[in-house]
Design a protein around this motif. Sequence first.
Motif, short mmCIF file in Angstrom:
data_model
loop_
_atom_site.label_atom_id
_atom_site.label_comp_id
_atom_site.label_asym_id
_atom_site.label_seq_id
_atom_site.Cartn_x
_atom_site.Cartn_y
_atom_site.Cartn_z
N PRO A 80 -6.57 -4.44 -10.53
CA PRO A 80 -5.79 -4.10 -9.33
C PRO A 80 -4.30 -4.22 -9.61
N ASN A 188 -1.47 4.68 2.24
CA ASN A 188 -1.12 5.40 1.00
C ASN A 188 0.38 5.59 0.84
N LEU A 191 0.91 2.53 -1.14
CA LEU A 191 0.16 2.52 -2.40
C LEU A 191 0.70 3.51 -3.41
N GLN A 195 1.80 2.54 -7.23
CA GLN A 195 1.05 3.00 -8.39
C GLN A 195 1.94 3.73 -9.39
N SER A 252 -13.63 -2.72 -1.73
CA SER A 252 -13.01 -1.57 -2.37
C SER A 252 -11.49 -1.62 -2.25
N ALA A 256 -7.97 -2.40 -5.17
CA ALA A 256 -6.77 -1.58 -5.39
C ALA A 256 -5.53 -2.46 -5.52
#
Length: 650
Positions: A80, A188, A191, A195, A252, A256
Amino acid sequence: MELFLDVLGATATKREAKTYLSRFRSDKSKESHLTVKETQKDGIGVNLGNLYVPVRAVDQSPVFEQGPSKAQYVDQISRPLHTALVKIRDPQAIDDSTLRAVGLTLVQLSRLGMNSVVIVDCGTELQTSDPNVRRLAVEQADRMAAAIDEHGGQGARRLDNVLVVSNINKDFKSFVKITSSTHVTHRNLILNPLQKGKIPVVAPIAFSSTTQALAHVPANEAILALTQDFAGLRSAVHTEADPHAAAEKVKSMQKAISLDRIILLDPLGGIPALDKQDRSHIFINLDQEYDAIKFELSGLISGTRSLRTPSMRKNEPASASTLSNPISKFREAQSSFANGAKSTEPATSAISHNISAQAEIHLQNLNLLRDTLAILPPSSSGLLTTPKKAANSDRSPQDSFSTPGVGTRRQRNPLIHNLLTDKPVFSSSLPSSRTQQADKPQDQSAFLNPATFIKRGMPISIIPDPRSHPWQAPSPSSPSISLSDPRIDLPRLIHLIEDSFNRKLDVSHYLSRIENRIAGIIIAGKYEGGALLTWESPPNHPSATVPYLDKFAVLKRSQGAGGVADIVFKAMVRTCFPDGVCWRSRWDNPVNKWYFERARGTWKIPESNWTMFWTTEGVQNGEGRGVFGDYESVCRGVVPSWADNKGVID
């Protein structure tokens, strides 16, 4: 890779380097199996200035380890995103230079494997649609993002459309207390930049489903909302009616992001410790200490708590550090008034109001860290420090200073140090006089409360409880406790001792030796660490009783990490035996380095294999002199109780 090598070459211990690499390295490579020694080759690494330089006193700082490290690297194919939520309070009062240095620290954290999400807190505690408040929040978020962008990397991205305010569903049941109507609406949007290596900077602005307009929300509510979302709780429970499906979604989402740190950058610094002048708590074990600290701060807020605690009643001269500490200013105002100096009631009232307001902020910080860590894994932690401390990545060499008893230390960035070691810069079980000397810069006017490291921690059981039954030498009317006490799990206690010392205990001999001598027992968590203390009679002075640390044990898996040894030791010397205790250790025991830093005095007992330690004030080295003679007599005379009978050599 060069950055990893350069910084890891300066970590405090080999164990910490291994732990860091196993957690934060995401790729399988032979470099991840390099030892610390191999990372210190000449010419390897990038120039970090004075961000992290090898310093002998810190790099060789001892940890409580009774055997060689067995930590192993754990390589995983997918991991993660290791993330920290960083709240910076009152950024509009921070100068550009300091803010740029904070930005550099955040970029360095990102390069070392810890991604940050920054929330700006401009001081508004209420939800409001005032456009001026929203404008200030956006301006400061842009300013923080620009400070990060100056240092290269992937840069920052300002976000102000990821939160929403809605009514709480009162019929909804959850094992986590939902304390805020603010939650994340577009996960998102956070996120995706993370990322890609970017640092999201969030302005605490949310869309209100009630007013259908944008509103400024308290930054603490934004932190709590982001924590709940990163933990996979708020989103999952609102979108899944089936509890099993919700549980799977939580797992889940947790895969992440791993929310490892909650970092609060506050101009007031760490949580103040009222029994230590001009000091803050270095480490807070929430399970053990939250209620007491909340009580102290609440007393300051209401005015019912006296600032002059027993340790502050001594006639101490004013120190330069009080110039920047309002609590100390108030103490000095009281002292001056008592000595006949002129004083005005409005001035004292203003200082008292300032103290109350600052205590309120400290309590809000404490509660925020308590609420967020409660819904995160036990490995997550909180860190509270000042923006200036977080900005000290480019300290000049002349800022170093010498500290008797601790060694020469350079001031270290608490964020970087904490990432690498999962510990505070200073151990919480060190004598306060040593941490005071080691943490004060030469420019005393710049001194503020240092960093406070906070963990959910573990409960501490002290038997008997010193608050209701102070530990006193046994007498016919007050006999000592027994290990058959139902509050004590004897098999687990024996396992703890044997695992820590890596030796089998002669249980029957040991129980016989300490019978009617036990002063008390300290147990950390589920017997992860502990101490057994006894009352001993010196052979040369049988009418006296000496408080003696008979066994100090930490499970192997908890040695050198997690602060278990510090928690137990601090409980022993500050709660159980604040006036002092003595103990012994074999002269070649690797733990002795750890003991040396925490003892007020030591003595190599002649014609034996023992080194004696004590925490009692006023004990002078000298054979046969008063308390010292009693201590030496006890430490020389206690018979070991090991099944291998190796104790006879002592």
